[in-house]
Write a protein that holds these residues in place. Sequence first.
Motif, mmCIF file in Angstrom:
data_model
loop_
_atom_site.group_PDB
_atom_site.id
_atom_site.type_symbol
_atom_site.label_atom_id
_atom_site.label_comp_id
_atom_site.label_asym_id
_atom_site.label_seq_id
_atom_site.Cartn_x
_atom_site.Cartn_y
_atom_site.Cartn_z
ATOM 1 N N ALA A 20 0.832 -1.203 0.000
ATOM 2 C CA ALA A 20 0.000 0.000 0.000
ATOM 3 C C ALA A 20 0.867 1.254 0.000
ATOM 4 C CB ALA A 20 -0.938 -0.002 1.204
ATOM 5 N N SER A 21 1.974 1.203 0.713
ATOM 6 C CA SER A 21 2.895 2.348 0.749
ATOM 7 C C SER A 21 3.440 2.650 -0.631
ATOM 8 C CB SER A 21 4.056 2.073 1.704
ATOM 9 O OG SER A 21 3.611 2.009 3.028
ATOM 10 N N LEU A 22 3.766 1.606 -1.385
ATOM 11 C CA LEU A 22 4.266 1.833 -2.739
ATOM 12 C C LEU A 22 3.203 2.512 -3.596
ATOM 13 C CD1 LEU A 22 6.369 1.551 -4.974
ATOM 14 C CD2 LEU A 22 5.450 -0.754 -5.402
ATOM 15 N N GLY A 23 1.983 1.996 -3.573
ATOM 16 C CA GLY A 23 0.916 2.602 -4.370
ATOM 17 C C GLY A 23 0.659 4.048 -3.988
ATOM 18 N N ALA A 24 0.574 4.311 -2.689
ATOM 19 C CA ALA A 24 0.323 5.675 -2.224
ATOM 20 C C ALA A 24 1.490 6.599 -2.570
ATOM 21 C CB ALA A 24 0.067 5.680 -0.720
ATOM 22 N N CYS A 25 2.702 6.077 -2.472
ATOM 23 C CA CYS A 25 3.879 6.890 -2.779
ATOM 24 C C CYS A 25 3.930 7.248 -4.260
ATOM 25 C CB CYS A 25 5.138 6.137 -2.364
ATOM 26 S SG CYS A 25 6.661 7.084 -2.539
ATOM 27 N N VAL A 26 3.676 6.272 -5.124
ATOM 28 C CA VAL A 26 3.660 6.535 -6.565
ATOM 29 C C VAL A 26 2.618 7.599 -6.890
ATOM 30 C CG1 VAL A 26 3.018 5.524 -8.796
ATOM 31 C CG2 VAL A 26 4.626 4.326 -7.299
ATOM 32 N N THR A 46 1.165 9.822 -4.882
ATOM 33 C CA THR A 46 1.494 11.115 -4.269
ATOM 34 C C THR A 46 2.623 11.810 -5.014
ATOM 35 O OG1 THR A 46 0.765 10.309 -2.112
ATOM 36 C CG2 THR A 46 2.208 12.243 -2.127
ATOM 37 N N THR A 47 3.644 11.056 -5.403
ATOM 38 C CA THR A 47 4.774 11.645 -6.129
ATOM 39 C C THR A 47 4.323 12.214 -7.469
ATOM 40 O OG1 THR A 47 6.290 10.106 -5.029
ATOM 41 C CG2 THR A 47 7.088 11.182 -7.023
ATOM 42 N N MET A 48 3.453 11.480 -8.167
ATOM 43 C CA MET A 48 2.929 11.992 -9.432
ATOM 44 C C MET A 48 2.049 13.213 -9.196
ATOM 45 S SD MET A 48 2.261 8.630 -11.819
ATOM 46 C CE MET A 48 0.703 8.351 -11.086
ATOM 47 N N ALA A 49 1.253 13.204 -8.123
ATOM 48 C CA ALA A 49 0.377 14.347 -7.824
ATOM 49 C C ALA A 49 1.183 15.600 -7.486
ATOM 50 C CB ALA A 49 -0.576 13.993 -6.687
ATOM 51 N N ILE A 50 2.311 15.435 -6.809
ATOM 52 C CA ILE A 50 3.179 16.583 -6.512
ATOM 53 C C ILE A 50 3.691 17.191 -7.816
ATOM 54 C CG2 ILE A 50 5.423 17.251 -5.543
ATOM 55 C CD1 ILE A 50 4.825 15.165 -3.275
ATOM 56 N N PHE A 51 4.159 16.322 -8.722
ATOM 57 C CA PHE A 51 4.622 16.811 -10.023
ATOM 58 C C PHE A 51 3.480 17.499 -10.776
ATOM 59 C CE2 PHE A 51 4.952 16.274 -14.588
ATOM 60 C CZ PHE A 51 6.178 16.854 -14.850
ATOM 61 N N ALA A 52 2.325 16.850 -10.807
ATOM 62 C CA ALA A 52 1.178 17.386 -11.543
ATOM 63 C C ALA A 52 0.739 18.730 -10.968
ATOM 64 C CB ALA A 52 0.022 16.392 -11.516
ATOM 65 N N VAL A 81 2.041 -2.489 -9.775
ATOM 66 C CA VAL A 81 1.196 -1.315 -9.576
ATOM 67 C C VAL A 81 0.614 -0.900 -10.921
ATOM 68 C CG1 VAL A 81 1.083 1.056 -8.707
ATOM 69 C CG2 VAL A 81 2.746 -0.543 -7.721
ATOM 70 N N VAL A 82 -0.697 -0.779 -10.960
ATOM 71 C CA VAL A 82 -1.368 -0.257 -12.152
ATOM 72 C C VAL A 82 -2.060 1.031 -11.721
ATOM 73 C CG1 VAL A 82 -3.120 -0.644 -13.916
ATOM 74 C CG2 VAL A 82 -1.675 -2.547 -13.141
ATOM 75 N N VAL A 83 -1.696 2.117 -12.357
ATOM 76 C CA VAL A 83 -2.232 3.437 -12.030
ATOM 77 C C VAL A 83 -3.146 3.886 -13.171
ATOM 78 C CG1 VAL A 83 -1.657 5.852 -11.562
ATOM 79 C CG2 VAL A 83 -0.152 4.024 -10.727
ATOM 80 N N THR A 122 10.345 8.116 -9.272
ATOM 81 C CA THR A 122 11.181 8.780 -8.262
ATOM 82 C C THR A 122 10.607 8.606 -6.862
ATOM 83 O OG1 THR A 122 10.094 10.945 -8.423
ATOM 84 C CG2 THR A 122 11.918 10.498 -9.968
ATOM 85 N N CYS A 123 9.542 7.852 -6.748
ATOM 86 C CA CYS A 123 8.910 7.583 -5.461
ATOM 87 C C CYS A 123 9.938 6.983 -4.493
ATOM 88 C CB CYS A 123 7.740 6.624 -5.691
ATOM 89 S SG CYS A 123 7.291 5.626 -4.284
ATOM 90 N N PRO A 124 10.111 7.552 -3.309
ATOM 91 C CA PRO A 124 11.094 7.040 -2.357
ATOM 92 C C PRO A 124 10.859 5.592 -1.926
ATOM 93 C CG PRO A 124 10.364 9.226 -1.698
ATOM 94 C CD PRO A 124 9.487 8.805 -2.843
ATOM 95 N N VAL A 125 9.605 5.153 -1.888
ATOM 96 C CA VAL A 125 9.353 3.762 -1.508
ATOM 97 C C VAL A 125 9.897 2.830 -2.585
ATOM 98 C CG1 VAL A 125 7.590 2.020 -1.018
ATOM 99 C CG2 VAL A 125 7.372 4.314 -0.053
ATOM 100 N N GLU A 126 9.611 3.129 -3.845
ATOM 101 C CA GLU A 126 10.140 2.286 -4.923
ATOM 102 C C GLU A 126 11.659 2.245 -4.878
ATOM 103 O OE1 GLU A 126 10.377 1.749 -9.756
ATOM 104 O OE2 GLU A 126 8.981 3.238 -8.963
ATOM 105 N N ARG A 127 12.275 3.385 -4.706
ATOM 106 C CA ARG A 127 13.742 3.440 -4.643
ATOM 107 C C ARG A 127 14.295 2.649 -3.469
ATOM 108 N NH1 ARG A 127 15.497 9.569 -6.328
ATOM 109 N NH2 ARG A 127 14.950 9.366 -8.520
ATOM 110 N N SER A 128 13.544 2.571 -2.391
ATOM 111 C CA SER A 128 13.993 1.827 -1.206
ATOM 112 C C SER A 128 13.863 0.316 -1.397
ATOM 113 C CB SER A 128 13.187 2.259 0.018
ATOM 114 O OG SER A 128 13.388 3.632 0.294
#
Length: 136
Positions: free
Chosen positions: A48-54, A56-62, A93-95, A115-121
């Motif tokens: 769930a953290s990965l999905g939320a991070c992806v 959120t990271t896209m929403a910040i960019f958007a 993850v399917v967005v 660039t999501c920090p969870v994915e990178r971790s």
Amino acid sequence: MVEIDLEYEGDLDCRLRHGPSGAEIVTDAPVDNQGKGEAFSPTDLLAASLGACVMTTMAIFARRKEVDLKGGRAHVTKEMIVEPQRRVARLTVVVDLPASVPAHLRPALENAAHTCPVERSLRPEVEVDLTIRYTV
């Protein structure tokens, strides 16, 4: 730095408390690992953290580009392995994002997702497959 406290409540259940907000989450072990499966398992929270991070990271960019992703959704599938030791092996993850996202921003938005920090971790030990569709 964020602090999270947890208390073991017995019967494979834990109560987690987020220090800054006081929000609480209860976890339970999954049925295939001696639990009742009545709540998120710790590895479910990882997924769930990965999905939320992806998202959120896209929403910040958007947001920086004045594009609203409201209504966007993500679906995460978690695959476990048991040998040589029990762990998460793969997260898919399917967005689904609004079709109104301008075509010229989509490549950069998709790059931001990675660039999501969870994915990178998680990498390289956990395989992460990410698909972004513009269908909402």
